[in-house]
Write a protein that holds these residues in place. Sequence first.
Motif, PDB file in Angstrom:
ATOM      1  N   ALA A  36       0.845  -1.200   0.000  1.00  0.00           N
ATOM      2  CA  ALA A  36       0.000   0.000   0.000  1.00  0.00           C
ATOM      3  C   ALA A  36       0.883   1.253   0.000  1.00  0.00           C
ATOM      4  N   SER A  37       1.925   1.213   0.810  1.00  0.00           N
ATOM      5  CA  SER A  37       2.842   2.357   0.870  1.00  0.00           C
ATOM      6  C   SER A  37       3.460   2.610  -0.514  1.00  0.00           C
ATOM      7  N   HIS A  38       3.859   1.523  -1.166  1.00  0.00           N
ATOM      8  CA  HIS A  38       4.457   1.657  -2.494  1.00  0.00           C
ATOM      9  C   HIS A  38       3.459   2.228  -3.502  1.00  0.00           C
ATOM     10  N   LEU A  39       2.222   1.724  -3.439  1.00  0.00           N
ATOM     11  CA  LEU A  39       1.202   2.169  -4.393  1.00  0.00           C
ATOM     12  C   LEU A  39       0.883   3.660  -4.208  1.00  0.00           C
ATOM     13  N   ILE A  40       0.841   4.102  -2.977  1.00  0.00           N
ATOM     14  CA  ILE A  40       0.587   5.536  -2.721  1.00  0.00           C
ATOM     15  C   ILE A  40       1.669   6.369  -3.398  1.00  0.00           C
ATOM     16  N   ARG A  41       2.911   5.928  -3.267  1.00  0.00           N
ATOM     17  CA  ARG A  41       4.033   6.683  -3.839  1.00  0.00           C
ATOM     18  C   ARG A  41       4.040   6.583  -5.367  1.00  0.00           C
ATOM     19  N   LEU A  42       3.841   5.352  -5.860  1.00  0.00           N
ATOM     20  CA  LEU A  42       3.894   5.103  -7.301  1.00  0.00           C
ATOM     21  C   LEU A  42       2.829   5.907  -8.038  1.00  0.00           C
TER      22      LEU A  42
END
Length: 543
Positions: A95-101
Amino acid sequence: MTVHTVPTRPIEGQKPGTSGLRKKTPVFMQPHYLENFVQAIWNGTGGASGKTYVLGGDGRYFSDRAAQVILRMAAASGAKKVIVGQNALLSTPAASHLIRLRKADGGIIMSASHNPGGPNEDFGVKYNTANGGPAPEPVTEAIFAASKTLGEYHILDAQDVDLSTPGTTTLGGMEVEVVDPVADYAELMRSIFDFDKIRALFGDGFRIRFDAMHAVTGPYAKAILEGALGAPAGSVVNAVPSPDFGGGHPDPNPIWAKDLMDVMFGADAPDFGAASDGDGDRNMIVGRNCYVTPSDSLAVLAANATLVPAYAKGLKGVARSMPTSRALDRVAESLGLACCETPTGWKFFGNLLDADRATLCGEESAGTGSDHVREKDGLWAVLFWLNVLAERRQSVAEVMADHWAKFGRNYYSRHDYEAVDAGAASELMEALRARLSELPGQTIAGLRIEAADEFAYDDPVDGSRTERQGLRIMTQGGGRIVMRLSGTGTEGATLRVYLERVETDPARMKDDPQAALAPIITAAEEIAGIRARTGRPRPDVIT
Ligand code: G16
């Protein structure tokens, strides 16, 4: 579709703790409870209008229904788009990665992490900000303040959105994009580690057992370890996420991952064992006949970081939470790196990572991570170890022995007294706090106390100060006792006692940690009167 404005009243106790709002599931399922908190998130963060969010969770009981409520509330408050993991699943690091991506404005993660799930167990909601990390204190304070003045919430009257198939639909005027929860995360891992080297390691017969504990990392570990890296089928066990985690406690430590420990300490054990927790941000590392404490694991990763392609040029700095053992400090000193000491809670690493002051961070509570996302990351830590082992071609036990010979060994253990009477626990802390100034100079249980204080943190990036973060007692020869109350429990209070002692004599580095720590354990009891005050003859959990 109609937007309903529902009158409500503030509900007491919606104060996010160490990691979001965690309560018993029936509490979250009470009328208006979830809705109030979600509206408080919107109100406390400048409204949802025009924003893009990421939504997912660890699949625990009630997540499916909570996801639909959150979607309808986001649509009712004018959000532009919500990106949701298929079946509302997303590990916390994914989820953290998706927010950034996707450059989202924030994300909502439905999880109570390692706490058990089910109709009578725990549920939780955590808000992450646009950097992908857990909301820092000023944001959680604003959300809590908003929860205390709430008079209404807004929710769309609509059918459930189908979250079972990737694709894009609309809900009112809002776009809902359902995504494969694994794909982007797997790609990120491929960009960090040397997958070819790890594949070659498995090709040479290296055996792994990854216990997903019936929680969210099952699909991730299957796709990456067995799929991309070629570990034999069956290397990942308990791989299907279940709403009650198979009736278990998805906390990767020797107590709750006992099955894995039994295999790793049994006959014909695999070369490497690992486990992750409910939402996939914690990790446990265990070699054949060799358990690695989270604090030691962090130190080993820091010492070996340049073996991993993404960190080959070296680290910018490292950080650990205060109660985490100081094994990391020894590595940092020898590498000439800055080592920052933060309060417990991953949110405190966010500023350091954003400001490039730290590349690796970690905590004694089985959390390790880097600047690739803004959460700790269980599977990332496992891949890091595999990459190191693929380069060094040594066993975990050999890596540990080398590490201690070079840096010394920080014997470490945490004793937890769970669900104790909240009043008794705070009285214990108050009494100890009152005695701190008189402790230095005293000899207790044969140990001379050199210093005692209460930890406070001045964030070097934004200058904010966080006080009352744990009581510390330093003894001669590098020993340390730390006591604090957990911020993640949902029942009574949990007293955590963190015990540490440094050993530099190679002949004594193989002692059992509880035996090596015996004088420190006795001193902690004598100083704080834990048994008498809590009524507990022994800790509930020793890690
Ligand atoms: C959370 C936090 C961690 C913290 C842990 C234990 O982890 O993110 O930073 O170390 O809780 O906190 P406490 O000692 O207050 O219970 P998780 O995995 O539960 O999100």
